[in-house]
Design a protein around this motif. Structure first.
Motif, PDB file in Angstrom:
ATOM      1  N   LEU A 169      -4.328   4.385   0.356  1.00  0.00           N
ATOM      2  CA  LEU A 169      -5.510   4.877   1.074  1.00  0.00           C
ATOM      3  C   LEU A 169      -5.693   6.374   0.838  1.00  0.00           C
ATOM      4  O   LEU A 169      -6.809   6.874   0.779  1.00  0.00           O
ATOM      5  CB  LEU A 169      -5.354   4.624   2.577  1.00  0.00           C
ATOM      6  CG  LEU A 169      -5.154   3.178   2.999  1.00  0.00           C
ATOM      7  CD1 LEU A 169      -4.648   3.126   4.419  1.00  0.00           C
ATOM      8  CD2 LEU A 169      -6.428   2.410   2.879  1.00  0.00           C
ATOM      9  N   ASP A 170      -4.588   7.104   0.683  1.00  0.00           N
ATOM     10  CA  ASP A 170      -4.674   8.547   0.449  1.00  0.00           C
ATOM     11  C   ASP A 170      -5.199   8.845  -0.946  1.00  0.00           C
ATOM     12  O   ASP A 170      -5.831   9.864  -1.188  1.00  0.00           O
ATOM     13  CB  ASP A 170      -3.287   9.186   0.543  1.00  0.00           C
ATOM     14  CG  ASP A 170      -2.708   9.090   1.921  1.00  0.00           C
ATOM     15  OD1 ASP A 170      -3.473   9.260   2.867  1.00  0.00           O
ATOM     16  OD2 ASP A 170      -1.498   8.852   2.031  1.00  0.00           O
ATOM     17  N   LEU A 171      -4.899   7.955  -1.889  1.00  0.00           N
ATOM     18  CA  LEU A 171      -5.129   8.291  -3.289  1.00  0.00           C
ATOM     19  C   LEU A 171      -6.492   7.849  -3.790  1.00  0.00           C
ATOM     20  O   LEU A 171      -7.092   8.493  -4.619  1.00  0.00           O
ATOM     21  CB  LEU A 171      -4.025   7.677  -4.144  1.00  0.00           C
ATOM     22  CG  LEU A 171      -2.624   8.153  -3.715  1.00  0.00           C
ATOM     23  CD1 LEU A 171      -1.566   7.442  -4.493  1.00  0.00           C
ATOM     24  CD2 LEU A 171      -2.495   9.651  -3.894  1.00  0.00           C
TER      25      LEU A 171
ATOM     26  N   GLY B  92       5.856  10.606   0.857  1.00  0.00           N
ATOM     27  CA  GLY B  92       5.447   9.252   1.231  1.00  0.00           C
ATOM     28  C   GLY B  92       3.947   9.208   1.416  1.00  0.00           C
ATOM     29  O   GLY B  92       3.410   9.941   2.235  1.00  0.00           O
ATOM     30  N   LEU B  93       3.270   8.381   0.628  1.00  0.00           N
ATOM     31  CA  LEU B  93       1.812   8.273   0.712  1.00  0.00           C
ATOM     32  C   LEU B  93       1.435   6.804   0.815  1.00  0.00           C
ATOM     33  O   LEU B  93       2.299   5.933   0.772  1.00  0.00           O
ATOM     34  CB  LEU B  93       1.168   8.863  -0.555  1.00  0.00           C
ATOM     35  CG  LEU B  93       1.529  10.284  -0.951  1.00  0.00           C
ATOM     36  CD1 LEU B  93       0.924  10.603  -2.302  1.00  0.00           C
ATOM     37  CD2 LEU B  93       1.037  11.275   0.073  1.00  0.00           C
ATOM     38  N   THR B  94       0.148   6.537   0.940  1.00  0.00           N
ATOM     39  CA  THR B  94      -0.348   5.162   0.797  1.00  0.00           C
ATOM     40  C   THR B  94      -1.488   5.184  -0.202  1.00  0.00           C
ATOM     41  O   THR B  94      -2.033   6.258  -0.511  1.00  0.00           O
ATOM     42  CB  THR B  94      -0.874   4.584   2.121  1.00  0.00           C
ATOM     43  OG1 THR B  94      -1.980   5.380   2.541  1.00  0.00           O
ATOM     44  CG2 THR B  94       0.189   4.556   3.200  1.00  0.00           C
TER      45      THR B  94
ATOM     46  N   VAL C  34       0.827  -1.211   0.000  1.00  0.00           N
ATOM     47  CA  VAL C  34       0.000   0.000   0.000  1.00  0.00           C
ATOM     48  C   VAL C  34       0.861   1.261   0.000  1.00  0.00           C
ATOM     49  O   VAL C  34       0.339   2.361  -0.110  1.00  0.00           O
ATOM     50  CB  VAL C  34      -0.946   0.040   1.229  1.00  0.00           C
ATOM     51  CG1 VAL C  34      -1.968  -1.057   1.160  1.00  0.00           C
ATOM     52  CG2 VAL C  34      -0.182  -0.015   2.521  1.00  0.00           C
ATOM     53  N   LYS C  35       2.182   1.105   0.090  1.00  0.00           N
ATOM     54  CA  LYS C  35       3.053   2.280   0.174  1.00  0.00           C
ATOM     55  C   LYS C  35       3.326   2.859  -1.210  1.00  0.00           C
ATOM     56  O   LYS C  35       3.594   2.123  -2.153  1.00  0.00           O
ATOM     57  CB  LYS C  35       4.371   1.916   0.852  1.00  0.00           C
ATOM     58  CG  LYS C  35       4.191   1.481   2.297  1.00  0.00           C
ATOM     59  CD  LYS C  35       5.503   1.277   2.993  1.00  0.00           C
ATOM     60  CE  LYS C  35       6.120  -0.052   2.660  1.00  0.00           C
ATOM     61  NZ  LYS C  35       7.281  -0.378   3.472  1.00  0.00           N
ATOM     62  N   VAL C  36       3.241   4.172  -1.309  1.00  0.00           N
ATOM     63  CA  VAL C  36       3.463   4.854  -2.593  1.00  0.00           C
ATOM     64  C   VAL C  36       4.434   6.000  -2.360  1.00  0.00           C
ATOM     65  O   VAL C  36       4.241   6.792  -1.442  1.00  0.00           O
ATOM     66  CB  VAL C  36       2.133   5.430  -3.146  1.00  0.00           C
ATOM     67  CG1 VAL C  36       2.368   6.145  -4.460  1.00  0.00           C
ATOM     68  CG2 VAL C  36       1.095   4.352  -3.314  1.00  0.00           C
TER      69      VAL C  36
END
Lengths: 225, 182
Positions: free
Chosen positions: B166-168, B162-164, B141-143
């Motif tokens: 879930l944010d996108l 650093g995003l996941t 899930v890490k982006v």
């Protein structure tokens, strides 16, 4: 009670709340508290809440130009958020925050020229304000600057012990790469001058404060169940 | 130097770690890593502390490594590794996985869990109201995102956001999933 970390996130930091929470969970944290000057402006807070296995709280960091404005800001934030922190940017702010019982945590910048004063320490003890030690300089600085910072931290820690103030330690992470595991943070705290038990308690304290403040208190010592 | 008497031999511990960095290739050189660790150790504990600990890098494949140290200096080794924040100017973090008494048991205990760690390059873009940029890599899930507005990530010295997932998209209920869900 598990260990809690205090961190910043996007847009004030460079990782989203969910990425920070995800990394913190992998590192073994039981909870993460995001401190933000604008808690409503955090990017996708609902995504962070979806990360399982870790308690995520978005709380407020009070900041204002002057001490009078800061007092008003703390008053307004404490009614909306169960955890209010203040970053001690100046002597005036540190003194004001230590005298306000609505403040839960005062993050003190360890500076040799401006150590924690006796009056401030006494006021913090009376008002149950925890003193936060941000260990990020230990990670990011080197050489003479770090030695000076460690010297200031030891001076402050002596005063914290003398007045029985509860310390909090944090890595002050603004990116997921700045996060450290509880064991690593305890090892770093040991280098900085903390005792092992003291460091473990300091990592548990934010979670305990959050739990206490979330309860419905009608008055001092009176809780509505 | 090898001791003649086995009873005089110093006891050792082995620590498995994973290097997380912003390096696109994911291939940091072992020499650079050990240089940073040694510099961190010398800076924190001085020459006498470094001599007492006898830190050695046993193996490192660009991501996962094994380090040897004296059994009395576990906390010092943890602190020295935790104090590494960049390698050759690229932001990085060393995540310790576990400590063991032999190389064999360290590998058996801590390496099988790490086989999923492999980064893939990505060419997709994210266009949202608050955030836009190119995806550098995804893992589970890490982006990692390279933002169009460089000042967005200026705060902590990081190059990427650093995003996941879930944010996108917000629809990925299970954060343990391996699909990137974009």
């Amino acid at each position: 009670m598990s260990f809690f970390e205090l961190a910043g996130c996007y847009p004030e930091g460079s990782s989203s709340a969910s990425r920070m929470a995800y990394t913190a969970r992998q590192l073994g944290w039981g909870g993460i508290i995001f401190l933000s000057r604008d808690p409503e402006g955090i990017f996708m807070p609902e995504a962070a809440q979806k990360v399982k296995g870790i308690e995520v709280a978005i709380e407020a960091e009070a900041q204002a130009a002057g001490s009078r404005a800061l007092k008003g800001r703390i008053g307004s934030l404490s009614s909306r958020y169960p955890f209010v922190a203040v970053l001690g940017s100046s002597e005036e702010v540190i003194r004001m925050a230590s005298e306000d019982p609505h403040v839960d945590l005062l993050i003190h910048p360890c500076d040799v020229r401006h150590p924690l004063g006796i009056a401030t320490a006494r006021a913090a003890a009376q008002n149950q304000v925890a003193i936060g030690f941000d260990l990020s300089p230990l990670i990011h600085m080197r050489g003479h600057n770090r030695a000076r910072w460690m010297e200031a931290l030891r001076i402050n820690l002596e005063l914290v012990r003398k007045f029985h103030i509860r310390p909090v330690i944090t890595a002050g992470a603004a990116s997921h790469l700045d996060l450290r595991s509880p064991r690593e943070l305890m090892a770093l705290a040991g280098v900085a001058g903390f005792e092992a038990q003291e460091a473990a308690e300091a990592l548990r304290l934010p979670g305990r404060l959050l739990e206490l403040n979330r309860r419905n208190w009608a008055g001092p010592g009176v809780e509505i169940l | 130097m090898r001791s003649r008497l086995p009873v005089l031999r110093q006891r050792r511990r082995y620590m498995v770690f994973v290097l997380e960095s912003e390096d696109d290739s994911g291939m940091v050189q072992a020499r650079d890593l050990m240089g940073e660790i040694a510099s961190s150790q010398l800076s924190l504990f001085g020459d006498s502390g470094a001599a007492a600990n006898r830190l050695r890098l046993i193996s490192f494949d660009g991501q996962i490594g094994l380090i040897r140290f004296s059994h009395q200096h576990l906390a010092e080794t943890r602190a020295a590794l935790a104090a590494v924040s960049s390698i050759r100017g690229i932001k990085a973090a060393i995540r310790t996985k576990g400590v063991s008494g032999t190389i064999k048991s360290a590998r058996e205990k801590y390496l099988p869990r790490l086989v999923k760690l492999s980064f893939e390059s990505d060419g997709r873009r994210i266009e949202q109201k608050d955030i836009s940029g190119c995806i550098i890599r995804t893992h589970g899930v890490k982006v990692d995102l390279c933002p169009d507005d460089r000042y967005k990530s200026a705060g902590s010295g990081a190059r990427f956001l650093g995003l996941t997932s879930l944010d996108l998209c917000g629809g990925h209920e299970d954060a343990d999933g391996t699909a990137d869900g974009l």
